[in-house]
Write a protein that holds these residues in place. Structure first.
Motif, PDB file in Angstrom:
ATOM      1  N   PRO A 101       1.522  36.485 -47.782  1.00  0.00           N
ATOM      2  CA  PRO A 101       0.404  35.842 -48.477  1.00  0.00           C
ATOM      3  C   PRO A 101      -0.410  34.896 -47.587  1.00  0.00           C
ATOM      4  N   PHE A 102      -0.355  35.090 -46.272  1.00  0.00           N
ATOM      5  CA  PHE A 102      -1.112  34.197 -45.384  1.00  0.00           C
ATOM      6  C   PHE A 102      -2.569  34.592 -45.263  1.00  0.00           C
ATOM      7  N   GLN A 103      -2.817  35.888 -45.134  1.00  0.00           N
ATOM      8  CA  GLN A 103      -4.187  36.396 -45.129  1.00  0.00           C
ATOM      9  C   GLN A 103      -4.147  37.852 -45.576  1.00  0.00           C
ATOM     10  N   PHE A 104      -4.926  38.163 -46.595  1.00  0.00           N
ATOM     11  CA  PHE A 104      -4.980  39.529 -47.116  1.00  0.00           C
ATOM     12  C   PHE A 104      -6.212  39.659 -48.002  1.00  0.00           C
ATOM     13  N   THR A 105      -6.505  40.901 -48.406  1.00  0.00           N
ATOM     14  CA  THR A 105      -7.702  41.149 -49.210  1.00  0.00           C
ATOM     15  C   THR A 105      -7.344  41.261 -50.685  1.00  0.00           C
ATOM     16  N   GLN A 106      -8.077  40.534 -51.495  1.00  0.00           N
ATOM     17  CA  GLN A 106      -7.868  40.540 -52.940  1.00  0.00           C
ATOM     18  C   GLN A 106      -9.233  40.541 -53.622  1.00  0.00           C
ATOM     19  N   ASP A 107      -9.473  41.587 -54.403  1.00  0.00           N
ATOM     20  CA  ASP A 107     -10.759  41.724 -55.095  1.00  0.00           C
ATOM     21  C   ASP A 107     -11.937  41.624 -54.131  1.00  0.00           C
ATOM     22  N   GLY A 108     -11.771  42.236 -52.950  1.00  0.00           N
ATOM     23  CA  GLY A 108     -12.852  42.287 -51.976  1.00  0.00           C
ATOM     24  C   GLY A 108     -13.047  41.027 -51.169  1.00  0.00           C
ATOM     25  N   GLU A 109     -12.145  40.069 -51.324  1.00  0.00           N
ATOM     26  CA  GLU A 109     -12.279  38.791 -50.619  1.00  0.00           C
ATOM     27  C   GLU A 109     -11.022  38.512 -49.805  1.00  0.00           C
ATOM     28  N   THR A 110     -11.198  37.920 -48.632  1.00  0.00           N
ATOM     29  CA  THR A 110     -10.058  37.524 -47.819  1.00  0.00           C
ATOM     30  C   THR A 110      -9.516  36.196 -48.334  1.00  0.00           C
ATOM     31  N   VAL A 111      -8.229  36.211 -48.707  1.00  0.00           N
ATOM     32  CA  VAL A 111      -7.607  35.019 -49.273  1.00  0.00           C
ATOM     33  C   VAL A 111      -6.255  34.802 -48.616  1.00  0.00           C
ATOM     34  N   GLY A 112      -5.610  33.691 -48.953  1.00  0.00           N
ATOM     35  CA  GLY A 112      -4.265  33.451 -48.475  1.00  0.00           C
ATOM     36  C   GLY A 112      -4.034  32.015 -48.039  1.00  0.00           C
ATOM     37  N   PHE A 113      -2.800  31.727 -47.714  1.00  0.00           N
ATOM     38  CA  PHE A 113      -2.378  30.387 -47.322  1.00  0.00           C
ATOM     39  C   PHE A 113      -3.142  29.895 -46.093  1.00  0.00           C
ATOM     40  N   ASP A 114      -3.154  30.710 -45.037  1.00  0.00           N
ATOM     41  CA  ASP A 114      -3.874  30.313 -43.822  1.00  0.00           C
ATOM     42  C   ASP A 114      -5.364  30.146 -44.081  1.00  0.00           C
ATOM     43  N   VAL A 115      -5.903  31.032 -44.898  1.00  0.00           N
ATOM     44  CA  VAL A 115      -7.341  30.974 -45.205  1.00  0.00           C
ATOM     45  C   VAL A 115      -7.689  29.641 -45.863  1.00  0.00           C
ATOM     46  N   ASP A 116      -6.865  29.231 -46.823  1.00  0.00           N
ATOM     47  CA  ASP A 116      -7.121  27.968 -47.517  1.00  0.00           C
ATOM     48  C   ASP A 116      -7.005  26.769 -46.575  1.00  0.00           C
ATOM     49  N   LEU A 117      -6.050  26.812 -45.651  1.00  0.00           N
ATOM     50  CA  LEU A 117      -5.901  25.699 -44.710  1.00  0.00           C
ATOM     51  C   LEU A 117      -7.120  25.576 -43.795  1.00  0.00           C
ATOM     52  N   VAL A 118      -7.575  26.711 -43.267  1.00  0.00           N
ATOM     53  CA  VAL A 118      -8.738  26.661 -42.370  1.00  0.00           C
ATOM     54  C   VAL A 118     -10.004  26.309 -43.140  1.00  0.00           C
ATOM     55  N   ASP A 119     -10.059  26.650 -44.427  1.00  0.00           N
ATOM     56  CA  ASP A 119     -11.190  26.219 -45.252  1.00  0.00           C
ATOM     57  C   ASP A 119     -11.313  24.691 -45.240  1.00  0.00           C
ATOM     58  N   LEU A 120     -10.194  24.000 -45.183  1.00  0.00           N
ATOM     59  CA  LEU A 120     -10.217  22.532 -45.139  1.00  0.00           C
ATOM     60  C   LEU A 120     -10.886  22.040 -43.859  1.00  0.00           C
ATOM     61  N   VAL A 121     -10.610  22.722 -42.747  1.00  0.00           N
ATOM     62  CA  VAL A 121     -11.241  22.364 -41.476  1.00  0.00           C
ATOM     63  C   VAL A 121     -12.745  22.621 -41.543  1.00  0.00           C
ATOM     64  N   ALA A 122     -13.118  23.798 -42.074  1.00  0.00           N
ATOM     65  CA  ALA A 122     -14.532  24.137 -42.196  1.00  0.00           C
ATOM     66  C   ALA A 122     -15.267  23.126 -43.075  1.00  0.00           C
ATOM     67  N   GLU A 123     -14.628  22.759 -44.179  1.00  0.00           N
ATOM     68  CA  GLU A 123     -15.231  21.777 -45.086  1.00  0.00           C
ATOM     69  C   GLU A 123     -15.446  20.450 -44.381  1.00  0.00           C
ATOM     70  N   ASP A 124     -14.476  20.028 -43.602  1.00  0.00           N
ATOM     71  CA  ASP A 124     -14.600  18.762 -42.872  1.00  0.00           C
ATOM     72  C   ASP A 124     -15.742  18.814 -41.870  1.00  0.00           C
ATOM     73  N   LEU A 125     -15.977  20.006 -41.296  1.00  0.00           N
ATOM     74  CA  LEU A 125     -17.066  20.174 -40.323  1.00  0.00           C
ATOM     75  C   LEU A 125     -18.417  20.403 -40.994  1.00  0.00           C
ATOM     76  N   GLY A 126     -18.412  20.601 -42.316  1.00  0.00           N
ATOM     77  CA  GLY A 126     -19.659  20.842 -43.028  1.00  0.00           C
ATOM     78  C   GLY A 126     -20.192  22.239 -42.851  1.00  0.00           C
ATOM     79  N   VAL A 127     -19.286  23.213 -42.610  1.00  0.00           N
ATOM     80  CA  VAL A 127     -19.695  24.605 -42.433  1.00  0.00           C
ATOM     81  C   VAL A 127     -18.820  25.498 -43.319  1.00  0.00           C
ATOM     82  N   GLU A 128     -19.061  26.804 -43.266  1.00  0.00           N
ATOM     83  CA  GLU A 128     -18.246  27.753 -44.005  1.00  0.00           C
ATOM     84  C   GLU A 128     -17.358  28.525 -43.042  1.00  0.00           C
ATOM     85  N   GLN A 129     -16.184  28.906 -43.526  1.00  0.00           N
ATOM     86  CA  GLN A 129     -15.303  29.739 -42.709  1.00  0.00           C
ATOM     87  C   GLN A 129     -15.740  31.207 -42.800  1.00  0.00           C
ATOM     88  N   GLU A 130     -15.742  31.870 -41.661  1.00  0.00           N
ATOM     89  CA  GLU A 130     -16.022  33.306 -41.625  1.00  0.00           C
ATOM     90  C   GLU A 130     -14.836  33.994 -40.940  1.00  0.00           C
TER      91      GLU A 130
END
Length: 272
Positions: free
Chosen positions: A58-87
């Protein structure tokens, strides 16, 4: 434990990749203070580009056409702090762990449930460890294989470029099994279900997750390897490394890490 992830971007054709990575490499090399606390330079404006290898639930995988997972959520926090979006950029794990993905400018960070090892630290820099892992053995529920010693003369499956592959090779002579490589986790798990291999070795969390969701397989043993996952950055990119560590620590301090952990594993971590 359990884990799975998704995919947003597909691999680029070889020709296109060559052009893209060349231009990205120039962007990475230009501008920005690489010292801790300095300016952070991103290869794509407004995006924090993350290299990963799908699927690794469950770290990174595709669900309903979207990449999700534990690692994805953690890096989203970094992106949010930088004021950008994760790709997310989905590429081979071998390319990530060898450092090639950074050398060719494919990503700003790599988050792929990747164990921190001395070999990998020669070609990239790692954040503080954010997840503990060991190796485990996956077999069919009707199998008589419980340990590596039961695999003599049989085939053990492993994922290319992983610490599971390293562990399997280190113990091959002792136990006398054959080895078969697989490009990704899904292919490896399917090989156990279809009898292509007698067993598979990989990180305990992903195999336990798969076994919890599939009645025809089970994890029979775990091997204490004391691994820790880290988020990787380009070698020498002290500014990005400092930011990642800062965000990870803040998330552990304020409870966001525990919430993300419970979301993907069904329980809060014993410690972090």
């Amino acid at each position: 434990m359990a884990r799975r992830l998704t995919r947003v971007l597909t691999l680029l054709p070889a020709a296109a990749l060559a052009v893209t990575t060349a231009s990205c490499a120039e962007e990475v090399g230009s501008g920005g203070d690489t010292e801790a606390g300095g300016e952070i330079s991103l290869i794509n404006e407004g995006k924090l580009t993350t290299c990963t290898h799908l699927p690794y639930e469950p770290f990174q995988f595709t669900q309903d056409g979207e990449t999700v997972g534990f690692d994805v959520d953690l890096v989203d926090l970094v992106a949010e702090d930088l004021g950008v979006e994760q790709e997310i950029f989905d590429t081979s794990f071998e390319g990530i762990e060898s450092g090639a993905s950074f050398d060719t400018g494919q990503c700003d960070v790599a988050a792929a449930a990747m164990t921190i090892t001395e070999e990998r630290e020669q070609v990239m820099d790692f954040s503080d460890g954010y997840f503990d892992a060991n190796q485990a053995l996956l077999v069919g529920t009707d199998s008589d294989v419980a340990e590596l010693s039961d695999l003599e003369g049989k085939v053990l499956g492993m994922q290319l470029g992983t610490t599971g592959e390293k562990y399997a090779r280190e113990h091959q002579d002792e136990h006398g099994y054959e080895l078969r490589q697989f490009e990704d986790l899904a292919l490896l798990q399917t090989a156990v279900q279809t009898g292509q291999v007698a067993a598979a070795i990989n990180d305990n969390s992903v195999l336990l997750d798969f076994a919890n969701k599939n009645d025809d397989v089970e994890v029979t043993t775990e091997f204490e390897t004391g691994e820790q996952y880290g988020i990787a950055v380009r070698e020498g990119d002290a500014a990005m490394l400092s930011k990642v560590n800062e965000v990870l620590q803040a998330a552990k301090d304020d409870g966001r890490y525990d919430a993300i952990y419970e979301k993907w594993f069904g329980q809060a971590p014993e410690s972090n």
